[in-house]
Design a protein around this motif. Sequence first.
Motif, mmCIF file in Angstrom:
data_model
loop_
_atom_site.group_PDB
_atom_site.id
_atom_site.type_symbol
_atom_site.label_atom_id
_atom_site.label_comp_id
_atom_site.label_asym_id
_atom_site.label_seq_id
_atom_site.Cartn_x
_atom_site.Cartn_y
_atom_site.Cartn_z
ATOM 1 N N MET A 165 0.982 -1.302 -0.114
ATOM 2 C CA MET A 165 -0.121 -0.008 0.090
ATOM 3 C C MET A 165 0.747 1.374 -0.040
ATOM 4 O O MET A 165 1.893 1.160 0.778
ATOM 5 C CB MET A 165 -1.007 -0.020 1.401
ATOM 6 N N THR A 166 0.695 2.209 -0.825
ATOM 7 C CA THR A 166 1.237 3.359 -0.880
ATOM 8 C C THR A 166 1.056 4.436 0.094
ATOM 9 O O THR A 166 -0.075 4.428 0.558
ATOM 10 C CB THR A 166 1.165 3.948 -2.174
ATOM 11 N N ASP A 167 1.850 5.068 0.840
ATOM 12 C CA ASP A 167 1.753 6.320 1.622
ATOM 13 C C ASP A 167 0.861 5.858 2.886
ATOM 14 O O ASP A 167 0.266 6.422 3.285
ATOM 15 C CB ASP A 167 0.954 7.290 0.997
ATOM 16 N N VAL A 168 1.247 4.583 3.403
ATOM 17 C CA VAL A 168 0.507 4.018 4.479
ATOM 18 C C VAL A 168 1.768 3.766 5.588
ATOM 19 O O VAL A 168 2.680 3.473 5.168
ATOM 20 C CB VAL A 168 0.124 2.619 4.340
ATOM 21 N N PRO A 169 1.614 4.231 6.939
ATOM 22 C CA PRO A 169 2.553 4.310 8.013
ATOM 23 C C PRO A 169 3.075 2.830 8.004
ATOM 24 O O PRO A 169 2.273 1.919 7.821
ATOM 25 C CB PRO A 169 1.850 4.431 9.287
ATOM 26 N N ASP A 170 4.213 2.701 8.349
ATOM 27 C CA ASP A 170 4.999 1.351 8.400
ATOM 28 C C ASP A 170 4.211 0.385 9.313
ATOM 29 O O ASP A 170 4.256 -0.911 8.922
ATOM 30 C CB ASP A 170 6.728 1.558 8.586
ATOM 31 N N ASP A 171 3.849 0.737 10.432
ATOM 32 C CA ASP A 171 3.106 0.049 11.439
ATOM 33 C C ASP A 171 1.856 -0.626 10.989
ATOM 34 O O ASP A 171 1.434 -1.715 11.214
ATOM 35 C CB ASP A 171 2.832 0.713 12.931
ATOM 36 N N ASP A 211 0.401 -7.027 6.966
ATOM 37 C CA ASP A 211 1.361 -8.146 6.292
ATOM 38 C C ASP A 211 1.285 -9.385 7.239
ATOM 39 O O ASP A 211 1.162 -10.379 6.783
ATOM 40 C CB ASP A 211 2.889 -7.561 6.118
ATOM 41 N N ARG A 212 1.052 -9.204 8.626
ATOM 42 C CA ARG A 212 1.021 -10.329 9.638
ATOM 43 C C ARG A 212 -0.160 -10.687 9.618
ATOM 44 O O ARG A 212 -0.452 -11.882 10.290
ATOM 45 C CB ARG A 212 1.676 -9.558 10.971
ATOM 46 N N HIS A 213 -1.296 -10.109 9.328
ATOM 47 C CA HIS A 213 -2.641 -10.706 9.528
ATOM 48 C C HIS A 213 -2.930 -11.740 8.636
ATOM 49 O O HIS A 213 -2.755 -11.837 7.514
ATOM 50 C CB HIS A 213 -3.788 -9.509 9.246
ATOM 51 N N ASP A 214 -3.646 -12.916 9.420
ATOM 52 C CA ASP A 214 -3.833 -14.250 8.586
ATOM 53 C C ASP A 214 -4.781 -14.242 7.173
ATOM 54 O O ASP A 214 -4.667 -14.908 6.429
ATOM 55 C CB ASP A 214 -4.248 -15.174 9.504
ATOM 56 N N ALA A 215 -5.569 -13.135 7.378
ATOM 57 C CA ALA A 215 -6.804 -13.038 6.351
ATOM 58 C C ALA A 215 -6.566 -11.917 5.265
ATOM 59 O O ALA A 215 -7.145 -11.955 4.358
ATOM 60 C CB ALA A 215 -8.162 -12.687 7.198
ATOM 61 N N SER A 264 -3.732 -2.208 -2.426
ATOM 62 C CA SER A 264 -4.789 -2.524 -1.368
ATOM 63 C C SER A 264 -4.399 -3.737 -1.015
ATOM 64 O O SER A 264 -3.391 -4.543 -0.902
ATOM 65 C CB SER A 264 -6.327 -2.555 -1.757
ATOM 66 N N TYR A 265 -5.106 -4.304 0.321
ATOM 67 C CA TYR A 265 -4.946 -5.627 0.899
ATOM 68 C C TYR A 265 -6.176 -6.272 0.605
ATOM 69 O O TYR A 265 -7.264 -5.833 0.844
ATOM 70 C CB TYR A 265 -4.659 -5.576 2.380
ATOM 71 N N PHE A 300 -17.312 0.637 3.554
ATOM 72 C CA PHE A 300 -17.424 1.172 4.736
ATOM 73 C C PHE A 300 -15.988 2.127 4.861
ATOM 74 O O PHE A 300 -14.677 1.772 4.633
ATOM 75 C CB PHE A 300 -17.120 0.128 5.694
ATOM 76 N N GLN A 301 -16.086 3.326 5.472
ATOM 77 C CA GLN A 301 -15.119 4.173 5.727
ATOM 78 C C GLN A 301 -14.924 4.202 7.293
ATOM 79 O O GLN A 301 -15.925 4.729 7.828
ATOM 80 C CB GLN A 301 -14.952 5.432 5.128
ATOM 81 N N TYR A 302 -13.924 4.155 7.849
ATOM 82 C CA TYR A 302 -13.826 4.433 9.405
ATOM 83 C C TYR A 302 -12.009 4.925 9.810
ATOM 84 O O TYR A 302 -11.419 4.761 8.612
ATOM 85 C CB TYR A 302 -14.058 3.105 10.113
ATOM 86 N N THR A 303 -11.784 5.391 10.959
ATOM 87 C CA THR A 303 -10.708 6.082 11.255
ATOM 88 C C THR A 303 -10.442 5.398 12.629
ATOM 89 O O THR A 303 -11.341 5.394 13.468
ATOM 90 C CB THR A 303 -10.848 7.605 11.292
ATOM 91 N N MET A 304 -9.361 4.955 12.554
ATOM 92 C CA MET A 304 -8.806 4.280 13.929
ATOM 93 C C MET A 304 -7.183 4.376 14.373
ATOM 94 O O MET A 304 -6.594 4.718 13.298
ATOM 95 C CB MET A 304 -8.926 2.630 13.748
ATOM 96 N N GLY A 305 -6.969 4.121 15.504
ATOM 97 C CA GLY A 305 -5.480 4.479 15.871
ATOM 98 C C GLY A 305 -4.765 2.911 15.869
ATOM 99 O O GLY A 305 -3.551 2.958 15.546
ATOM 100 N N GLY A 306 -5.411 1.987 16.262
ATOM 101 C CA GLY A 306 -4.878 0.612 16.350
ATOM 102 C C GLY A 306 -4.994 -0.087 14.895
ATOM 103 O O GLY A 306 -6.049 -0.559 14.810
ATOM 104 N N GLU A 307 -3.850 -0.379 14.698
ATOM 105 C CA GLU A 307 -3.799 -1.029 13.166
ATOM 106 C C GLU A 307 -4.114 -2.471 13.234
ATOM 107 O O GLU A 307 -4.672 -2.746 12.266
ATOM 108 C CB GLU A 307 -2.303 -0.783 12.467
#
Length: 170
Positions: free
Chosen positions: A1-7, A13-17, A24-25, A110-117
């Motif tokens: 994904m471009t321009d996405v924070p590394d975290d 990348d670590r998520h099984d699904a 995109s993912y 769906f669009q949403y904003t979160m702090g926890g990746e």
Amino acid sequence: MTDVPDDVAEAFDRHDALVSAGDSYAVETTNFDGRVTASEGEEWRTNYEVTVRAPSLQAATSDEVGDAVVDGWLETLERRLEDAPKATRTAVELDDYSVVEAGEQVVVTFQYTMGGERQAADVAKTFVEYVEGTYVEGVIPGYDYVGVVADLLNSASTGGSEGSRGGTPL
């Protein structure tokens, strides 16, 4: 994904699904095409957009479906999908939500904003799975379903897959 924070990229990348798919993912736990993108948000937050593409009712059947049935089905699907945030294990407030018919597809966003990746990745997976489950629950009996919808109905009722089926698993 471009321009996405590394975290965010690392968590996805670590998520099984989730699997990287260009900008995109892709969510791999469903038969429908579900994707999530992310972009920098304000302060420590990230903006996410989950898009799910499913067949329209007409595209899912080999029968002719009347306009009134299609309109009612789409309206019902939209109303049911409004509850998607309630299916998550975290509090999610949608920034935007839409269900539109685009040719032979229904596109749910769906669009949403979160702090926890990590939570955001779980929410994206849940939204895509919720769309598929809600779609299948809303299948109208009496039509001859084909393609991915027939496969889903067959799997729900028998655990197999044949590609053509009428009615619902209920």
